[in-house]
Write a protein that holds these residues in place. Structure first.
Motif, mmCIF file in Angstrom:
data_model
loop_
_atom_site.group_PDB
_atom_site.id
_atom_site.type_symbol
_atom_site.label_atom_id
_atom_site.label_comp_id
_atom_site.label_asym_id
_atom_site.label_seq_id
_atom_site.Cartn_x
_atom_site.Cartn_y
_atom_site.Cartn_z
ATOM 1 N N ARG A 197 -13.515 28.027 57.959
ATOM 2 C CA ARG A 197 -14.575 29.014 57.725
ATOM 3 C C ARG A 197 -14.135 30.150 56.809
ATOM 4 O O ARG A 197 -14.944 31.031 56.507
ATOM 5 N N ARG A 198 -12.891 30.115 56.382
ATOM 6 C CA ARG A 198 -12.436 31.216 55.528
ATOM 7 C C ARG A 198 -13.045 31.083 54.142
ATOM 8 O O ARG A 198 -13.288 29.983 53.637
ATOM 9 N N SER A 199 -13.324 32.214 53.509
ATOM 10 C CA SER A 199 -13.925 32.229 52.178
ATOM 11 C C SER A 199 -12.863 32.549 51.141
ATOM 12 O O SER A 199 -11.735 32.928 51.478
ATOM 13 N N GLY A 200 -13.231 32.385 49.890
ATOM 14 C CA GLY A 200 -12.338 32.780 48.806
ATOM 15 C C GLY A 200 -11.490 31.679 48.226
ATOM 16 O O GLY A 200 -10.765 31.905 47.258
ATOM 17 N N VAL A 201 -11.536 30.468 48.813
ATOM 18 C CA VAL A 201 -10.770 29.348 48.260
ATOM 19 C C VAL A 201 -11.622 28.703 47.166
ATOM 20 O O VAL A 201 -12.631 28.052 47.441
ATOM 21 N N VAL A 202 -11.217 28.878 45.926
ATOM 22 C CA VAL A 202 -11.983 28.386 44.786
ATOM 23 C C VAL A 202 -11.730 26.903 44.548
ATOM 24 O O VAL A 202 -12.639 26.150 44.205
ATOM 25 N N HIS A 203 -10.476 26.493 44.736
ATOM 26 C CA HIS A 203 -10.112 25.095 44.451
ATOM 27 C C HIS A 203 -8.849 24.749 45.225
ATOM 28 O O HIS A 203 -7.952 25.583 45.387
ATOM 29 N N ALA A 204 -8.775 23.523 45.720
ATOM 30 C CA ALA A 204 -7.566 23.048 46.400
ATOM 31 C C ALA A 204 -7.377 21.564 46.081
ATOM 32 O O ALA A 204 -8.336 20.789 46.101
ATOM 33 N N GLU A 205 -6.132 21.201 45.789
ATOM 34 C CA GLU A 205 -5.818 19.789 45.522
ATOM 35 C C GLU A 205 -4.320 19.562 45.676
ATOM 36 O O GLU A 205 -3.528 20.509 45.671
ATOM 37 N N ILE A 206 -3.948 18.291 45.790
ATOM 38 C CA ILE A 206 -2.538 17.918 45.864
ATOM 39 C C ILE A 206 -2.177 17.132 44.614
ATOM 40 O O ILE A 206 -2.884 16.193 44.232
#
Length: 341
Positions: A42-51
């Motif tokens: 539920r946290r906000s502010g993550v624009v993009h995530a990948e490995i």
């Protein structure tokens, strides 16, 4: 703003790789070693995530939950080092696509090419913080990839010289990205003290070449760099600060900012005093000129328009009165006496 920080996530500090990865990416990860669930979906502010991983990496390592659980299980020691994390400040001048491209290209060349698996999370500035604070967290594995899993740790990845190399190459990558995007701003990975010393040296070189305009530019740069680096507050302390609770890290940051503002305020006051002194010199010269004019006319003129005031001087006359010399049209220089005042 330039920031390239490196830290090791270890059990000795009470941390886990699964919790860190869940928080960075804003997801839920269950730690299979401890049974603890880390839920940050539920946290906000993550624009993009990948490995990102080397070509020979097993497919399961590109799954965040599987990857960091495998890291936790592979480490048996109570004080085990679990992951190396890089935090990269991203230029706010770039758009979201350009920032993502910058991070991907750098991570691929600097870390993945060496055999590390990289878990990337790009964060937007916090709503209550600096709106330029785009940044990326990059969690890196510390063991070699052998066959279908992890092998032994590669100790060469811990060398200080390699960290410095990464810091320097990140600077180059950011500056190339800014240049490609048509921005004149550049970043510098060196300490404030190193940059200040270089600016002072360049100012002296400019003065020796009679380039007083250039010397002024470098003098001002040296003054701006004469400050204490602001300490990092940290995620936990920042969260407390945003709730209105003072923390030790927050108080330290406020002390440093106050010292820097006080230092710059004293410099501003000094410059104002110098300008006042130069203006007083100019007004005194005007007064003497008026007195000479009155004597030459045999008395005081009642016509105010005939009096000489500083505003009536040409640029060349003002430069001469203020101790400057003219080198070329449109370029004003101070002479040696004025520099030493």
């Amino acid at each position: 703003m330039y920031r390239f920080s490196a830290q090791v996530i270890s059990r000795s500090s009470g941390r886990s790789a699964t919790a860190a990865a869940a928080y960075r990416a804003g997801v839920l990860i269950e730690d299979r070693r401890t049974g603890q669930v880390h839920n940050y979906d539920r946290r906000s502010g993550v624009v993009h995530a990948e490995i990102m991983a080397p070509e020979a990496t097993p497919a399961w390592m590109t799954d965040r939950t599987a990857l960091w659980n495998a890291v936790e299980i592979a480490e048996k020691r109570k004080d085990a080092q679990l992951s190396r994390e890089m935090q990269l400040a991203l230029p706010h001048e770039l758009d979201a696509a350009q920032r993502l491209s910058l991070v991907r290209d750098y991570v691929r060349q600097a870390f993945v090419a060496r055999g590390m698996v990289a878990d990337i999370a790009i964060h937007a500035p916090h709503r209550q913080g600096d709106d330029r604070n785009h940044h990326a967290h990059v969690m890196l594995t510390m063991r070699e990839i052998t066959g279908g899993g992890f092998g032994k740790k590669d100790r060469t990845w811990n060398e200080t010289s390699l960290i410095e190399h990464w810091r320097e190459t990140w600077q180059g990558a950011v500056n190339r990205a800014l240049e490609r995007a048509g921005h004149a701003d550049r970043v510098d990975h060196r300490s404030l003290e190193e940059q200040r010393i270089e600016a002072q040296d360049k100012a002296e070189q400019a003065r020796a070449a009679n380039d007083n305009v250039g010397a002024r530019v470098f003098d001002l740069a040296a003054i701006q760099l004469d400050r204490d680096p602001e300490p990092k507050i940290g995620a936990i302390a920042m969260a407390l600060e945003r709730r209105g609770e003072e923390t030790e890290r927050g108080n330290l940051w406020r002390e440093v900012v106050a010292r820097n503002l006080d230092r710059f305020g004293r410099w501003i006051a000094l410059q104002r005093a110098r300008v006042d002194a130069l203006w007083e010199r100019l007004e005194n010269f005007s007064l003497r000129q008026n007195e000479q004019l009155n004597r030459s006319e045999g008395g005081r003129s009642d016509n105010e328009s005939e009096r000489i005031t500083p505003k009536q001087f040409t640029i060349e006359q003002s430069d001469r009165l203020l101790g400057r010399t003219i080198r070329s049209p449109g370029t004003r220089l101070r002479d040696k006496d004025d520099r030493e005042r």
